[in-house]
Design a protein around this motif. Structure first.
Motif, mmCIF file in Angstrom:
data_model
loop_
_atom_site.group_PDB
_atom_site.id
_atom_site.type_symbol
_atom_site.label_atom_id
_atom_site.label_comp_id
_atom_site.label_asym_id
_atom_site.label_seq_id
_atom_site.Cartn_x
_atom_site.Cartn_y
_atom_site.Cartn_z
ATOM 1 N N GLU A 171 0.813 -1.211 0.000
ATOM 2 C CA GLU A 171 0.000 0.000 0.000
ATOM 3 C C GLU A 171 0.852 1.268 0.000
ATOM 4 O O GLU A 171 0.309 2.367 -0.090
ATOM 5 C CB GLU A 171 -0.916 0.007 1.233
ATOM 6 N N ASP A 172 2.156 1.115 0.116
ATOM 7 C CA ASP A 172 3.042 2.272 0.261
ATOM 8 C C ASP A 172 4.141 2.210 -0.793
ATOM 9 O O ASP A 172 5.040 1.368 -0.720
ATOM 10 C CB ASP A 172 3.651 2.275 1.674
ATOM 11 N N ASP A 173 4.091 3.113 -1.758
ATOM 12 C CA ASP A 173 5.080 3.119 -2.835
ATOM 13 C C ASP A 173 6.465 3.541 -2.372
ATOM 14 O O ASP A 173 7.434 3.446 -3.137
ATOM 15 C CB ASP A 173 4.619 4.061 -3.961
ATOM 16 N N THR A 174 6.579 4.011 -1.144
ATOM 17 C CA THR A 174 7.898 4.407 -0.632
ATOM 18 C C THR A 174 8.507 3.334 0.270
ATOM 19 O O THR A 174 9.625 3.505 0.749
ATOM 20 C CB THR A 174 7.792 5.732 0.155
ATOM 21 N N SER A 175 7.791 2.241 0.507
ATOM 22 C CA SER A 175 8.339 1.191 1.375
ATOM 23 C C SER A 175 9.462 0.448 0.658
ATOM 24 O O SER A 175 9.619 0.556 -0.566
ATOM 25 C CB SER A 175 7.239 0.221 1.804
ATOM 26 N N ALA A 176 10.219 -0.321 1.406
ATOM 27 C CA ALA A 176 11.399 -0.986 0.859
ATOM 28 C C ALA A 176 11.048 -1.900 -0.313
ATOM 29 O O ALA A 176 10.069 -2.648 -0.273
ATOM 30 C CB ALA A 176 12.082 -1.790 1.957
ATOM 31 N N LEU A 177 11.869 -1.819 -1.348
ATOM 32 C CA LEU A 177 11.730 -2.683 -2.516
ATOM 33 C C LEU A 177 12.608 -3.909 -2.316
ATOM 34 O O LEU A 177 13.727 -3.814 -1.805
ATOM 35 C CB LEU A 177 12.157 -1.935 -3.780
ATOM 36 N N ALA A 178 12.085 -5.076 -2.711
ATOM 37 C CA ALA A 178 12.826 -6.312 -2.473
ATOM 38 C C ALA A 178 12.661 -7.274 -3.637
ATOM 39 O O ALA A 178 11.706 -7.185 -4.417
ATOM 40 C CB ALA A 178 12.343 -6.975 -1.185
ATOM 41 N N ALA A 179 13.613 -8.199 -3.750
ATOM 42 C CA ALA A 179 13.512 -9.323 -4.690
ATOM 43 C C ALA A 179 13.905 -10.579 -3.920
ATOM 44 O O ALA A 179 14.788 -10.551 -3.059
ATOM 45 C CB ALA A 179 14.436 -9.132 -5.885
ATOM 46 N N ALA A 180 13.218 -11.676 -4.219
ATOM 47 C CA ALA A 180 13.477 -12.930 -3.500
ATOM 48 C C ALA A 180 13.676 -14.066 -4.489
ATOM 49 O O ALA A 180 13.163 -14.050 -5.608
ATOM 50 C CB ALA A 180 12.319 -13.249 -2.554
ATOM 51 N N ASP A 181 14.431 -15.071 -4.044
ATOM 52 C CA ASP A 181 14.727 -16.240 -4.866
ATOM 53 C C ASP A 181 15.059 -17.382 -3.905
ATOM 54 O O ASP A 181 15.639 -17.153 -2.844
ATOM 55 C CB ASP A 181 15.928 -15.945 -5.774
ATOM 56 N N GLY A 182 14.676 -18.592 -4.265
ATOM 57 C CA GLY A 182 15.017 -19.708 -3.398
ATOM 58 C C GLY A 182 14.198 -20.944 -3.679
ATOM 59 O O GLY A 182 13.570 -21.067 -4.733
ATOM 60 N N TYR A 183 14.217 -21.848 -2.724
ATOM 61 C CA TYR A 183 13.569 -23.149 -2.866
ATOM 62 C C TYR A 183 12.469 -23.261 -1.807
ATOM 63 O O TYR A 183 12.729 -23.093 -0.608
ATOM 64 C CB TYR A 183 14.615 -24.264 -2.733
ATOM 65 N N TRP A 184 11.259 -23.533 -2.294
ATOM 66 C CA TRP A 184 10.074 -23.543 -1.442
ATOM 67 C C TRP A 184 9.200 -24.744 -1.794
ATOM 68 O O TRP A 184 9.182 -25.193 -2.934
ATOM 69 C CB TRP A 184 9.230 -22.292 -1.669
ATOM 70 N N LEU A 185 8.434 -25.203 -0.802
ATOM 71 C CA LEU A 185 7.385 -26.186 -1.044
ATOM 72 C C LEU A 185 6.063 -25.640 -0.541
ATOM 73 O O LEU A 185 5.982 -25.122 0.583
ATOM 74 C CB LEU A 185 7.665 -27.508 -0.316
ATOM 75 N N MET A 186 5.027 -25.772 -1.380
ATOM 76 C CA MET A 186 3.668 -25.541 -0.926
ATOM 77 C C MET A 186 3.028 -26.913 -0.764
ATOM 78 O O MET A 186 2.909 -27.675 -1.733
ATOM 79 C CB MET A 186 2.875 -24.710 -1.933
ATOM 80 N N LEU A 187 2.654 -27.240 0.456
ATOM 81 C CA LEU A 187 2.049 -28.531 0.760
ATOM 82 C C LEU A 187 0.545 -28.365 0.909
ATOM 83 O O LEU A 187 0.072 -27.421 1.547
ATOM 84 C CB LEU A 187 2.625 -29.107 2.052
ATOM 85 N N THR A 188 -0.198 -29.282 0.306
ATOM 86 C CA THR A 188 -1.641 -29.273 0.477
ATOM 87 C C THR A 188 -1.966 -29.661 1.923
ATOM 88 O O THR A 188 -1.116 -30.229 2.626
ATOM 89 C CB THR A 188 -2.306 -30.240 -0.508
ATOM 90 N N PRO A 189 -3.168 -29.351 2.405
ATOM 91 C CA PRO A 189 -3.486 -29.621 3.815
ATOM 92 C C PRO A 189 -3.213 -31.065 4.214
ATOM 93 O O PRO A 189 -3.611 -32.005 3.526
ATOM 94 C CB PRO A 189 -4.979 -29.285 3.893
ATOM 95 N N LEU A 190 -2.516 -31.215 5.330
ATOM 96 C CA LEU A 190 -2.175 -32.548 5.826
ATOM 97 C C LEU A 190 -3.341 -33.126 6.624
ATOM 98 O O LEU A 190 -4.149 -32.388 7.194
ATOM 99 C CB LEU A 190 -0.938 -32.466 6.718
ATOM 100 N N PRO A 191 -3.426 -34.449 6.680
ATOM 101 C CA PRO A 191 -4.472 -35.081 7.489
ATOM 102 C C PRO A 191 -4.318 -34.725 8.966
ATOM 103 O O PRO A 191 -3.230 -34.412 9.440
ATOM 104 C CB PRO A 191 -4.240 -36.583 7.262
ATOM 105 N N ARG A 192 -5.408 -34.781 9.655
ATOM 106 C CA ARG A 192 -5.393 -34.523 11.091
ATOM 107 C C ARG A 192 -4.428 -35.484 11.793
ATOM 108 O O ARG A 192 -4.337 -36.656 11.447
ATOM 109 C CB ARG A 192 -6.804 -34.702 11.661
ATOM 110 N N GLY A 193 -3.692 -34.955 12.753
ATOM 111 C CA GLY A 193 -2.758 -35.795 13.496
ATOM 112 C C GLY A 193 -1.377 -35.183 13.565
ATOM 113 O O GLY A 193 -1.168 -34.022 13.213
#
Length: 243
Positions: A171-193
């Motif tokens: 929402e703020d055009d003066t806030s810090a500008l950043a770039a990111a790179d790396g290795y990520w996993l998005m996991l679907t919801p795990l079973p209860r437990g």
């Protein structure tokens, strides 16, 4: 599990962890756990995986104590109110074991190893920021992620870069500008437990600059849907009627 993963990281050479993960994945290819590996790259509620990594960095940067400094899980549930539950890595200088209660139905965003670069005041060249964020990630030596003791495959397939550059405060055009790179996993919801996520990864960039030889080892014990409780039933001797 955490100790075994640490031992693997401590005693292996260049690229061995990746080979180990690929070998273990192949060996377990016919198992129910391997077939059901809950990894997705699909958008979650209209936001792409890259978009969620940007939101992760905004979440991490906004906390008084960075979530990746959490020693034991005490910071797990801070501002976790969306469809994706954010997990955290480390700064590469300690090996935490965190225990968290996660609501059912939440996707999990797991940072394996990654970088973010913020623009210096008055300098906001996005291309330069992206290049700096990418350097270490172009020299990933090895990465292993285990879910409940089962490897989740070759982590080199899960590199994610931000969509160009992003503001820490959108929402703020003066806030810090950043770039990111790396290795990520998005996991679907795990079973209860109860579930365990164990992560080990390391860079090997040859220039010796910041974090170029970073090693990361951490583990999460996740109680999905609440902690299971053991109820001890005391045996009561039957009362006999008087003769």
């Amino acid at each position: 599990m955490h100790e075994r993963l640490q031992a693997r990281l401590a005693g292996v050479g260049r690229g061995v962890l990746t080979a180990l993960a690929m070998t273990m994945t192949a060996a377990n290819a016919g198992s129910p756990q391997a077939e059901a590996a809950p990894i997705t790259r699909a958008a979650v509620q209209g936001t792409t995986l890259a978009g969620w990594t940007e939101q992760w960095w905004r979440w991490a940067a906004a906390r008084p104590i960075a979530p990746y400094m959490d020693p034991d899980g005490r910071l797990c549930d801070i501002d976790q109110d969306g469809p994706v539950w954010f997990l955290a890595g480390t700064n590469g200088r300690f090996q935490p074991r965190r225990e968290c209660v996660v609501p059912e139905g939440k996707h999990l965003l797991l940072p394996i190893i990654n970088m973010v670069i913020f623009a210096s005041p008055g300098r906001g060249e996005c291309t330069a920021l992206q290049a700096r964020a990418a350097v270490n990630n172009e020299h990933l030596l090895s990465a292993v992620v285990l879910l409940d003791g089962q490897p989740l495959g070759d982590m080199r397939a899960h590199r994610v870069s931000s969509n160009g550059c992003f503001r820490l405060d959108p929402e703020d055009d003066t806030s810090a500008l950043a770039a990111a790179d790396g290795y990520w996993l998005m996991l679907t919801p795990l079973p209860r437990g109860r579930h365990t996520l164990s992560v080990g990864a390391n860079y090997g960039a040859p220039d010796g600059k910041a974090y170029s030889t970073m090693k990361q080892t951490f583990e999460y014990v996740l109680h999905v849907g609440g902690r299971s409780q053991m109820v001890q039933v005391e045996r009561v001797q039957p009362v006999r009627a008087a003769p």
